[in-house]
Write an enzyme that holds these catalytic residues in place. Structure first.
Site, PDB file in Angstrom:
ATOM      1  N   TYR A 171     -12.586  -2.140  -2.954  1.00  0.00           N
ATOM      2  CA  TYR A 171     -13.119  -2.111  -1.590  1.00  0.00           C
ATOM      3  C   TYR A 171     -14.652  -2.067  -1.535  1.00  0.00           C
ATOM      4  O   TYR A 171     -15.222  -1.606  -0.546  1.00  0.00           O
ATOM      5  CB  TYR A 171     -12.496  -0.952  -0.817  1.00  0.00           C
ATOM      6  N   GLU A 228      -9.886  -9.386  -7.603  1.00  0.00           N
ATOM      7  CA  GLU A 228      -8.893  -8.319  -7.409  1.00  0.00           C
ATOM      8  C   GLU A 228      -7.799  -8.375  -8.482  1.00  0.00           C
ATOM      9  O   GLU A 228      -7.365  -7.337  -8.983  1.00  0.00           O
ATOM     10  CB  GLU A 228      -8.300  -8.422  -5.997  1.00  0.00           C
ATOM     11  N   LYS A 271       0.840  -1.196   0.000  1.00  0.00           N
ATOM     12  CA  LYS A 271       0.000   0.000   0.000  1.00  0.00           C
ATOM     13  C   LYS A 271       0.883   1.258   0.000  1.00  0.00           C
ATOM     14  O   LYS A 271       2.099   1.178   0.248  1.00  0.00           O
ATOM     15  CB  LYS A 271      -0.925  -0.050   1.222  1.00  0.00           C
ATOM     16  N   HIS A 300      -1.750  -5.321   1.469  1.00  0.00           N
ATOM     17  CA  HIS A 300      -3.061  -5.919   1.212  1.00  0.00           C
ATOM     18  C   HIS A 300      -2.868  -7.338   0.689  1.00  0.00           C
ATOM     19  O   HIS A 300      -1.943  -7.593  -0.074  1.00  0.00           O
ATOM     20  CB  HIS A 300      -3.841  -5.124   0.152  1.00  0.00           C
ATOM     21  N   ASN A 335      -1.607  -0.058   7.361  1.00  0.00           N
ATOM     22  CA  ASN A 335      -1.083  -1.399   7.655  1.00  0.00           C
ATOM     23  C   ASN A 335      -0.268  -2.007   6.513  1.00  0.00           C
ATOM     24  O   ASN A 335      -0.114  -3.217   6.426  1.00  0.00           O
ATOM     25  CB  ASN A 335      -2.216  -2.322   8.135  1.00  0.00           C
TER      26      ASN A 335
END
Ligand code: IDP
Ligand code: MG
Length: 155
Positions: A52, A129, A12, A118, A115
């Site tokens: 998302y 995805e 990310k 992914h 975080n």
């Protein structure tokens, strides 16, 4: 039985900015998974909303969409036996305070909103995805990696 699968993994924007691309890739390579797709890109609003969709309506959704577009990501496709659960183990739980020590998120994530990585959570989400970020002709499964050679020795 062990199942050969593909999964979508992304470093990310916070992971890219913090210089963690190599560290994250290394952990998947060390585990013996096979890298079959890799690119750096800016996530468009359309891609972010598709990615998302399951979180639409949640309190953190708008911030999540801004976060994934806050800089380039490094998008990857990895292949291997049980790579979906295996990569979730390597990444650790969503929040670093819940993640096992030694996972990427326990070792590097600042908070659950940042975080660093992914990973898809099921075969269905993995294929969905992968299709958002890759054309099939950008995926390179035509080489043999060491883990595949070792597993083939089982016969
Ligand atoms: P995952 O990335 O571990 O699969 P998901 O529940 O799919 O976690 O959530 C997607 C992303 O949304 C998380 O990685 C995290 O960046 C963010 N997120 C999830 N839950 C929360 C929350 O409760 N507050 C803020 N951000 C969250
Ligand atoms: Mg998820």
């Amino acid at each position: 039985m062990h199942k050969e699968q593909r999964t979508f993994i992304a470093v990310k924007p916070d992971g890219v900015k913090r210089g963690l691309v190599g560290e994250i890739i290394k952990r998947f390579e060390n585990r013996g998974f096979k890298l079959i797709g890799l690119k750096m890109l800016d996530v468009t609003s359309e891609m972010a909303e598709k990615h998302y969709a399951e979180h639409k309506g949640k309190p953190f959704y708008d911030r999540l969409i801004r976060y994934i577009q806050s800089g380039p990501i490094v998008a990857m496709v990895w292949k291997g036996y049980d790579v979906i659960i295996g990569s979730r183990q390597i990444m650790g739980a969503t929040s670093p305070v819940d993640a096992q020590v030694g996972t990427i998120r326990a070792d590097f994530a600042l908070i659950k909103e940042y975080n660093v990585v992914h990973g898809s959570d099921s075969e269905e989400s993995a294929e969905r995805e992968i299709a958002i970020y890759f054309n099939e002709d950008e995926i390179h499964d035509e080489y043999e990696n060491m883990a595949e050679m070792v597993i083939e020795d089982l016969g």
